[in-house]
Design a protein around this motif. Structure first.
Motif, PDB file in Angstrom:
ATOM      1  N   ASP A   1       0.830  -1.209   0.000  1.00 55.34           N
ATOM      2  CA  ASP A   1       0.000   0.000   0.000  1.00 55.34           C
ATOM      3  C   ASP A   1       0.865   1.259   0.000  1.00 55.34           C
ATOM      4  OD1 ASP A   1      -2.401  -1.518   0.297  1.00 55.34           O
ATOM      5  OD2 ASP A   1      -1.932  -1.754   2.415  1.00 55.34           O
ATOM      6  N   HIS A   2       1.791   1.347   0.987  1.00 62.27           N
ATOM      7  CA  HIS A   2       2.613   2.585   1.064  1.00 62.27           C
ATOM      8  C   HIS A   2       3.802   2.542   0.114  1.00 62.27           C
ATOM      9  CE1 HIS A   2       5.488   0.441   3.617  1.00 62.27           C
ATOM     10  NE2 HIS A   2       4.620   0.298   4.594  1.00 62.27           N
ATOM     11  N   ASN A   3       4.164   1.333  -0.312  1.00 62.91           N
ATOM     12  CA  ASN A   3       5.212   1.167  -1.341  1.00 62.91           C
ATOM     13  C   ASN A   3       6.626   1.517  -0.891  1.00 62.91           C
ATOM     14  OD1 ASN A   3       4.374  -0.088  -3.711  1.00 62.91           O
ATOM     15  ND2 ASN A   3       3.155   1.696  -4.288  1.00 62.91           N
ATOM     16  N   VAL A   4       6.833   1.623   0.414  1.00 60.64           N
ATOM     17  CA  VAL A   4       8.195   1.849   0.916  1.00 60.64           C
ATOM     18  C   VAL A   4       8.839   0.475   1.086  1.00 60.64           C
ATOM     19  CG1 VAL A   4       9.569   2.783   2.816  1.00 60.64           C
ATOM     20  CG2 VAL A   4       7.509   3.971   2.052  1.00 60.64           C
TER      21      VAL A   4
ATOM     22  N   GLU B   1      -5.107 -16.773  -1.979  1.00 61.14           N
ATOM     23  CA  GLU B   1      -5.139 -15.706  -0.975  1.00 61.14           C
ATOM     24  C   GLU B   1      -4.151 -14.585  -1.339  1.00 61.14           C
ATOM     25  OE1 GLU B   1      -7.003 -14.893   1.393  1.00 61.14           O
ATOM     26  OE2 GLU B   1      -5.843 -13.605   2.721  1.00 61.14           O
ATOM     27  N   LEU B   2      -2.992 -14.966  -1.832  1.00 60.81           N
ATOM     28  CA  LEU B   2      -2.009 -13.933  -2.221  1.00 60.81           C
ATOM     29  C   LEU B   2      -2.549 -13.096  -3.379  1.00 60.81           C
ATOM     30  CD1 LEU B   2       0.745 -12.641  -1.800  1.00 60.81           C
ATOM     31  CD2 LEU B   2       1.724 -14.345  -3.360  1.00 60.81           C
ATOM     32  N   ASP B   3      -3.177 -13.745  -4.351  1.00 60.61           N
ATOM     33  CA  ASP B   3      -3.788 -13.001  -5.466  1.00 60.61           C
ATOM     34  C   ASP B   3      -4.839 -12.025  -4.949  1.00 60.61           C
ATOM     35  OD1 ASP B   3      -2.270 -14.221  -7.316  1.00 60.61           O
ATOM     36  OD2 ASP B   3      -3.811 -15.637  -8.012  1.00 60.61           O
TER      37      ASP B   3
ATOM     38  N   ARG C   1      -3.188  -9.107  -3.221  1.00 55.79           N
ATOM     39  CA  ARG C   1      -2.570  -8.193  -4.186  1.00 55.79           C
ATOM     40  C   ARG C   1      -3.628  -7.306  -4.840  1.00 55.79           C
ATOM     41  NH1 ARG C   1       2.389  -7.716  -2.393  1.00 55.79           N
ATOM     42  NH2 ARG C   1       3.953  -9.100  -3.284  1.00 55.79           N
ATOM     43  N   GLY C   2      -4.803  -7.869  -5.041  1.00 59.93           N
ATOM     44  CA  GLY C   2      -5.886  -7.103  -5.662  1.00 59.93           C
ATOM     45  C   GLY C   2      -6.425  -6.016  -4.756  1.00 59.93           C
ATOM     46  N   ASP C   3      -6.081  -6.098  -3.468  1.00 63.80           N
ATOM     47  CA  ASP C   3      -6.598  -5.199  -2.443  1.00 63.80           C
ATOM     48  C   ASP C   3      -5.654  -4.032  -2.171  1.00 63.80           C
ATOM     49  OD1 ASP C   3      -8.561  -4.677  -0.614  1.00 63.80           O
ATOM     50  OD2 ASP C   3      -7.591  -5.744   1.019  1.00 63.80           O
TER      51      ASP C   3
END
Ligand SMILES: [Zn+2]
Length: 478
Positions: free
Chosen positions: A110-113, A445-447, A450-452
């Motif tokens: 989400d934050h991409n750090v 679950e990982l997919d 990732r979509g979230d």
């Protein structure tokens, strides 16, 4: 969160969850008798919040988490007055990404750090910003250059921010905090304290350096450090900083004892903070959260003195919450929880709405003793190298890039690992090829996760040559 449906479809009630209440009475460590934190008798309003992040502190090195040898009476004292979460999982095994998750309730995706060289974007709302917006005085103190505001942008919302002082020890860190509290402790406040003493180079002051070691660490007859030297990443061992630290040392037990001594040193300094809060009459009006940004590998999987990878020693962190006047004390919760849960939990205590987009879940139902749906923790490795899903029973690892950073643990893009933590807590038997149904559930679950993702823009990190050099010396590569 709809991650129970695949379990039902599999008909495997214990795939992720035992379905039972994950709670145990807290056992007393043999070697310590913690003094309980006194809770208020009346309904004194909460005044302050202190969040403490002990960099690189693995959960199982606290006596309240079951370590038989290491003394942590002050952490145990906090646990005796609060709630100890036995399975807290950090969102990353790297400092800035993990702190970004603690402070924003967002996952890395989400934050991409993803590295210590990146900054949180302004769109992410931090705990300090929220508290400051509600009139709390805010204070932060950090002890690594890459957590300084100009690099991490984690200074958002702090009106007073004491920057890293070249690996300042816990003692002066507590002094500076107390100095600020003396002036500001009468008003609502939020303080974030970051300790760095248990990060390499483990270097506790006397007498802690000899607390767990009374041999000759330079005895030429000892060969234990030489035997593992080739397992240490070359970007660490080639650096003069690392070489100076271990110059002349022959015994790896001494290195271990320095880590252990540093844990007890930080614990004692934390105890000094607790005592002072008590003297000031603040202990019964101050919520305290003690956690770590990640742990440390001390030989597991032949990974030494670093937090590379996402095995348990690196992502299983302590989490102890203390909320005065709010219910149960001295209880252990065994449910899987995550660093992202801290922010919604403390905000609920202060009756402050959680910012939109926050991905963590409040821990209050667990604190109250309610049975909650099983959760699947999501952790990621720096540089987008690995991703992990962790449940009460299983750990699923997916290697996302081919990288040979760690001599004993080269990653190959697309390779997967699966461990049954109940049967194999040391993660030695990889079941990825044997458990097709379980693997299928985790991939799905990982997919879904990732979509979230929010996929926010990172901020601009101002990196001086000195900061880059310090990061290199600490074993971080750019
Ligand atoms: Zn760290």
């Amino acid at each position: 969160m709809n991650f129970r449906s695949p379990i039902v479809a599999l008909g495997a009630a214990c795939l992720f969850a035992s379905g039972c209440r994950h709670e145990e009475p807290r056992p007393k460590a043999d070697n310590v008798t913690p003094k309980a934190v006194k809770l208020p008798a009346g309904d004194t309003a909460p005044l302050g919040l202190i969040v403490i992040t002990v960099d690189t502190l693995r959960a199982d090195y606290l006596s309240s988490y079951g370590h038989a040898r290491i003394l942590t009476p002050s952490f145990d004292r906090l646990a005796s007055g609060g709630i100890l979460f036995k399975q807290a999982i950090s969102q990353a095994s790297t400092t800035t990404p993990s702190h970004a998750s603690i402070m924003t309730s967002l996952y890395l995706q989400d934050h991409n750090v993803y590295t210590n060289f990146e900054a949180v974007g302004d769109a992410a709302r931090t705990l300090a910003e929220v508290m400051a917006g509600r009139g709390f005085n805010t204070f932060g103190i950090v002890n690594m250059n890459h957590l300084n505001p100009e690099v991490s942008n984690l200074g958002q919302g702090f009106e007073t921010f004491v920057k890293s002082g070249n690996m300042r020890r816990a003692g002066p860190t507590v002094d500076k905090t107390l100095e600020w509290l003396d002036k500001n402790g009468e008003q609502p406040f939020f303080a974030w304290i970051h300790f760095t003493d248990v990060h390499t180079p483990y270097n506790p002051p006397p007498p802690y350096d000899r607390f767990y070691y009374d041999d000759d660490e330079r005895d030429p007859a000892k060969r234990s450090l030489a035997k593992i030297w080739h397992l240490l990443p070359s970007h660490m061992t080639d650096h003069p900083f690392f070489q100076r630290w271990l110059e002349g040392i022959t015994d790896s037990e001494w290195v271990m004892a320095q880590y252990q001594g540093a844990v007890t040193y930080v614990d004692d300094e934390f105890g000094r903070l607790l005592d002072r809060l008590e003297q000031m009459g603040l202990l019964e009006r101050t919520a305290i959260v003690l956690t770590a940004d990640h742990g440390e590998s001390l030989g597991e999987h032949d990974i030494y003195y670093t937090h590379t990878g996402l095995y348990e020693p690196t992502i299983h962190v302590p989490l102890i919450t203390y909320f005065p006047g709010a219910g149960r004390q001295g209880v252990q919760v065994r449910d899987v929880v995550e660093s992202v849960d801290i922010m919604p939990t403390v905000l609920e205590y202060f009756d402050i709405p959680v910012p939109k987009g926050a991905h963590g879940r409040s821990l209050w139902p667990l604190i109250r003793g309610e049975v909650q749906p099983e959760r699947v923790a999501l952790s990621e490795h720096a540089g987008r190298n690995l991703v992990v899903l962790r449940t009460d029973r299983y750990k699923y690892i997916k290697q996302l890039r081919t990288v040979h950073l760690q001599p004993s643990y080269p990653w190959v893009e697309g390779r997967e690992e699966l461990y049954d933590l109940k049967a194999d807590p040391l993660e030695r038997r990889d079941l990825a090829r044997d458990q097709n149904e379980v693997m299928r559930v985790f991939r799905k679950e990982l997919d879904r996760r990732r979509g979230d993702r929010l996929n926010l823009q990172v901020g601009a990190a101002e990196l001086t040559d000195e900061t880059v050099e310090v990061l290199r010396a600490m074993g971080y590569v750019r």
